[in-house]
Scaffold this motif. Structure first.
Motif, PDB file in Angstrom:
ATOM      1  N   ALA A 191      23.298  30.169 106.330  1.00  0.00           N
ATOM      2  CA  ALA A 191      23.737  28.875 105.805  1.00  0.00           C
ATOM      3  C   ALA A 191      25.248  28.681 105.904  1.00  0.00           C
ATOM      4  O   ALA A 191      25.769  27.680 105.405  1.00  0.00           O
ATOM      5  N   ASP A 192      25.946  29.654 106.519  1.00  0.00           N
ATOM      6  CA  ASP A 192      27.404  29.601 106.692  1.00  0.00           C
ATOM      7  C   ASP A 192      28.161  29.684 105.358  1.00  0.00           C
ATOM      8  O   ASP A 192      29.316  29.265 105.267  1.00  0.00           O
ATOM      9  N   ASP A 193      27.496  30.252 104.323  1.00  0.00           N
ATOM     10  CA  ASP A 193      28.185  30.469 103.048  1.00  0.00           C
ATOM     11  C   ASP A 193      29.142  31.651 103.128  1.00  0.00           C
ATOM     12  O   ASP A 193      30.141  31.708 102.402  1.00  0.00           O
ATOM     13  N   ILE A 194      28.805  32.644 103.950  1.00  0.00           N
ATOM     14  CA  ILE A 194      29.668  33.799 104.156  1.00  0.00           C
ATOM     15  C   ILE A 194      29.823  34.011 105.653  1.00  0.00           C
ATOM     16  O   ILE A 194      29.001  33.551 106.460  1.00  0.00           O
ATOM     17  N   GLY A 195      30.873  34.726 106.036  1.00  0.00           N
ATOM     18  CA  GLY A 195      31.163  34.915 107.445  1.00  0.00           C
ATOM     19  C   GLY A 195      30.760  36.276 107.968  1.00  0.00           C
ATOM     20  O   GLY A 195      30.179  37.113 107.257  1.00  0.00           O
ATOM     21  N   ALA A 196      31.130  36.535 109.222  1.00  0.00           N
ATOM     22  CA  ALA A 196      30.753  37.768 109.899  1.00  0.00           C
ATOM     23  C   ALA A 196      31.364  38.997 109.233  1.00  0.00           C
ATOM     24  O   ALA A 196      30.741  40.062 109.182  1.00  0.00           O
ATOM     25  N   GLU A 197      32.585  38.862 108.721  1.00  0.00           N
ATOM     26  CA  GLU A 197      33.244  40.015 108.099  1.00  0.00           C
ATOM     27  C   GLU A 197      32.509  40.453 106.837  1.00  0.00           C
ATOM     28  O   GLU A 197      32.264  41.643 106.626  1.00  0.00           O
ATOM     29  N   GLU A 198      32.114  39.494 105.998  1.00  0.00           N
ATOM     30  CA  GLU A 198      31.435  39.869 104.756  1.00  0.00           C
ATOM     31  C   GLU A 198      30.028  40.395 105.017  1.00  0.00           C
ATOM     32  O   GLU A 198      29.593  41.347 104.361  1.00  0.00           O
ATOM     33  N   ILE A 199      29.314  39.808 105.970  1.00  0.00           N
ATOM     34  CA  ILE A 199      27.962  40.303 106.238  1.00  0.00           C
ATOM     35  C   ILE A 199      28.028  41.723 106.792  1.00  0.00           C
ATOM     36  O   ILE A 199      27.152  42.555 106.525  1.00  0.00           O
ATOM     37  N   ALA A 200      29.093  42.046 107.536  1.00  0.00           N
ATOM     38  CA  ALA A 200      29.271  43.416 108.023  1.00  0.00           C
ATOM     39  C   ALA A 200      29.619  44.362 106.876  1.00  0.00           C
ATOM     40  O   ALA A 200      29.145  45.501 106.826  1.00  0.00           O
ATOM     41  N   ASP A 201      30.433  43.881 105.929  1.00  0.00           N
ATOM     42  CA  ASP A 201      30.810  44.710 104.780  1.00  0.00           C
ATOM     43  C   ASP A 201      29.593  45.048 103.913  1.00  0.00           C
ATOM     44  O   ASP A 201      29.400  46.201 103.511  1.00  0.00           O
ATOM     45  N   VAL A 202      28.780  44.041 103.607  1.00  0.00           N
ATOM     46  CA  VAL A 202      27.638  44.290 102.730  1.00  0.00           C
ATOM     47  C   VAL A 202      26.601  45.157 103.434  1.00  0.00           C
ATOM     48  O   VAL A 202      25.857  45.908 102.785  1.00  0.00           O
ATOM     49  N   ASN A 203      26.553  45.105 104.760  1.00  0.00           N
ATOM     50  CA  ASN A 203      25.635  45.942 105.515  1.00  0.00           C
ATOM     51  C   ASN A 203      25.871  47.420 105.248  1.00  0.00           C
ATOM     52  O   ASN A 203      24.940  48.231 105.306  1.00  0.00           O
ATOM     53  N   ASN A 204      27.109  47.787 104.918  1.00  0.00           N
ATOM     54  CA  ASN A 204      27.441  49.187 104.628  1.00  0.00           C
ATOM     55  C   ASN A 204      27.028  49.615 103.227  1.00  0.00           C
ATOM     56  O   ASN A 204      27.054  50.815 102.915  1.00  0.00           O
ATOM     57  N   GLN A 205      26.694  48.663 102.355  1.00  0.00           N
ATOM     58  CA  GLN A 205      26.460  48.973 100.953  1.00  0.00           C
ATOM     59  C   GLN A 205      25.018  48.804 100.503  1.00  0.00           C
ATOM     60  O   GLN A 205      24.644  49.265  99.422  1.00  0.00           O
ATOM     61  N   LEU A 206      24.207  48.133 101.287  1.00  0.00           N
ATOM     62  CA  LEU A 206      22.858  47.794 100.849  1.00  0.00           C
ATOM     63  C   LEU A 206      21.950  49.012 100.716  1.00  0.00           C
ATOM     64  O   LEU A 206      21.044  49.028  99.881  1.00  0.00           O
ATOM     65  N   VAL A 207      22.175  50.038 101.520  1.00  0.00           N
ATOM     66  CA  VAL A 207      21.372  51.262 101.475  1.00  0.00           C
ATOM     67  C   VAL A 207      22.318  52.413 101.171  1.00  0.00           C
ATOM     68  O   VAL A 207      22.973  52.949 102.058  1.00  0.00           O
TER      69      VAL A 207
END
Length: 590
Positions: A191-207
């Motif tokens: 939905a373009d609420d967050i950008g590529a940098e944040e989605i990459a950051d959260v990818n490191n924390q979800l698991v």
């Protein structure tokens, strides 16, 4: 229960007494001479350094489903060590052996496609190798169902050990965990609420560690259902993968495996109609994955039971959701463990349970609940009088669009959409969905109903978790968070939304879903348990005559076997030839 196993005879003994069918004497390789078969077997195993004293003990097989492709089973080496310790402390001989290992996100086209193959592997390895009992170690979504299906068919004493859930992580001071938060953040990215940098950051924390999803997805659901079935030691469902509690459960599992071997407590004495009814109650009360219905149906089928979906729905009307866990609630599995785990939940559900059901401890479920002692203050499991949702998490729908039934996870749906009529926007298959869902010229509005065909057992194949149809990007950008979505597929237990699943029969075999066209009107009424296509029967018949369905086929291998023998969702998506030959009853019976 029968008496403990007597001392084993010597290596050269080829007698035909009951002792000849225990330990290393079980299932001798056919050389035409049983004495030589046992002599040769012992000669080879002694090459690994075993003594006659070790080989005269009850043999406990241990399923090793570890794999570099399966981080949900990443603690397998530690679990094996702990189980073996428990087996040896109880006087048994532990023998681990490998089987197929399937991980949800590393299995193409879907892990469900391989579940039946893993069940066959598990069953045949149990049958082929000598063991008096088996410990099944699994955790990822389809592994526990596959193991219980295989063990149920093999028929020997069996006990399940869950690998355990992962720990939660933290993203910008917000607690996160797989995989409800995976979907939530990905929806924000779309939905373009967050950008590529944040989605990459959260990818490191979800698991944050090895282990299964930390919410009430399919893995956690099957862990809880396994304990409700009585096939794990008490407390076996909730300890996280990387904790000392999980290792102690593993040791206790090894010890108990020797006991059920000595008592010959076969799996059919545990997985009874009462046990399956208890599991259904728990599934409804925990906000469990919709996949749990398919898996329980398949396991029950291996023992000759049919699951009555209408009875399940009646149970749901009197069984509230008590567990405040994502996606139906707010907490995570490690919180559930700290709150007392399944003992806390079962204590609250006790008036609705079949308390005489036997467990692998040799005690009944009622005795197990009493042994757990009194509860304590916590906020994860709600009191029966103050549930997080007044009815069970899953409702069963019927209607001309789903004559064989469909389901909806009502506890994770938008209340405003559960009584809804809208225009169908149809996608013929997964490829059609992928190519059009995000196009700006897609003719779709927020009050439409998205329909996806041909993702059922045969259509995909393997009934993938594509039923969680994404909100079209043009609507997501406008803030649309949920729509009614209908398919003949599944969705992850970690998913949420007003999503109708398991439409039966599926489109690929000529179910009514095959004839739905964009612009048709569909009515959903969860209160009335109805799913209705507002198109005259004559019109549907004309469509069927104009474009007849051609069922998918394959030329060779497992794909061919799958398409020729797989059953529909209401029969567990198992292979028809793997179900028990005789139906012995129906469950649940209430």
């Amino acid at each position: 229960m029968t008496a403990p196993l007597p001392p084993a005879p010597s290596a050269a003994d080829d007698n035909t007494s009951d002792n000849a069918h225990t330990g290393l004497r079980k299932g001798l390789t056919n050389y035409g001479d049983n004495g030589f078969s046992l002599f040769l077997r012992k000669a080879f195993i002694k090459g690994a350094g075993y003594t006659d004293s070790a080989l005269d003990r009850p043999v406990i097989g241990i399923v090793n489903s570890g794999s570099a492709y399966n981080p949900c089973h990443g603690n397998m080496p530690q679990l094996l060590e702990a189980v073996k310790r428990g087996v040896m402390l109880a006087g048994g001989l532990p023998m681990d052996f490998p089987t197929i290992s399937i991980h949800e996100s590393f299995s193409q086209p879907t892990s469900m496609y391989l579940r039946n193959l893993m069940s066959m592997d598990t069953e045949e390895m149990i049958r082929a190798q000598p063991m008096d009992a088996v410990v099944l170690i699994g955790g990822c979504d389809k592994t526990v169902p596959a193991q219980l299906m295989g063990a149920a068919s093999a028929g020997i004493p069996a006990i399940q050990l869950i690998t355990g859930s992962m720990l939660t992580g933290s993203h910008r001071s917000e607690r996160v965990g797989a995989c409800t938060d995976c979907r939530r953040y990905w929806a924000r990215f779309r939905a373009d609420d967050i950008g590529a940098e944040e989605i990459a950051d959260v990818n490191n924390q979800l698991v944050a560690s090895v282990g299964t999803c930390s919410v009430m997805g399919t893995a956690s659901t099957m862990a809880c259902l396994a304990e409700a079935l009585g096939i794990t030691v008490p407390g076996g469902a909730s300890p996280p993968a990387v904790t000392a509690d999980r290792m102690r459960i593993a040791e206790l599992t090894g010890t108990q495996a020797v006991q059920i071997a000595r008592e010959r407590l076969t799996i059919d004495r545990i997985l009874t109609a009462d046990a399956f009814e208890n599991a259904m109650r728990v599934l409804l009360a925990i906000g469990g994955s919709t996949n749990g219905i398919v898996h329980l149906t398949a396991i029950a089928g291996r023992l000759g039971f049919d699951v009555d979906l209408q009875a399940l729905d009646r149970m749901g009307r009197e069984t509230p959701v008590l567990l405040d866990l994502k996606p139906s609630g707010q907490h995570y599995m490690e919180d559930f463990h700290r709150a007392g785990g399944m003992a806390t939940l079962l204590r609250e559900l006790k008036p609705l349970l079949r308390l005489d059901a036997l467990t692998v401890t040799g005690r009944t479920l009622g005795e197990t609940i009493d042994d757990a002692g009194p509860g304590f203050a916590q906020d994860v499991v709600r009191p029966f009088a103050d549930p997080i949702y007044p009815q069970g998490s899953i409702a069963v729908l019927r209607g001309n669009l789903a004559p064989g039934g469909a389901i909806i996870k009502q506890s994770a749906a938008d209340a405003k959409l559960m009584e809804h009529e809208g225009r169908a926007v149809v996608f013929e298959d997964a490829e059609d969905l992928a190519s059009r869902i995000d196009r700006d010229d897609l003719d779709v509005a927020a009050d439409d109903i998205l329909v996806l065909k041909r993702i059922g057992p045969k259509g995909a194949p393997g009934m993938p978790e594509a039923g969680y149809i994404p909100i079209p990007k043009k609507l997501a950008r406008l803030g649309v968070k949920d729509m009614v979505r209908i398919s003949d597929g599944r969705m992850s237990g970690t998913a949420f939304g007003t999503i109708v699943l398991h439409v039966t029969p599926e489109a690929a075999v000529g179910g009514p879903l095959a004839w739905v066209q964009s612009g048709d009107r569909i009515r959903l009424s969860v209160a009335a348990r109805e799913l209705t296509l507002l198109v005259p029967d004559a019109t549907l018949a004309q469509r069927a005559q104009q474009t007849p369905v051609v069922e998918p086929t394959a030329e060779r291998g497992y794909h061919k076997l799958f398409l020729q023998t797989v059953t529909q969702a209401d029969r567990g998506v198992d292979f028809d030839f793997l179900r028990a030959a005789q139906t012995t009853g129906t469950t649940p019976r209430s």
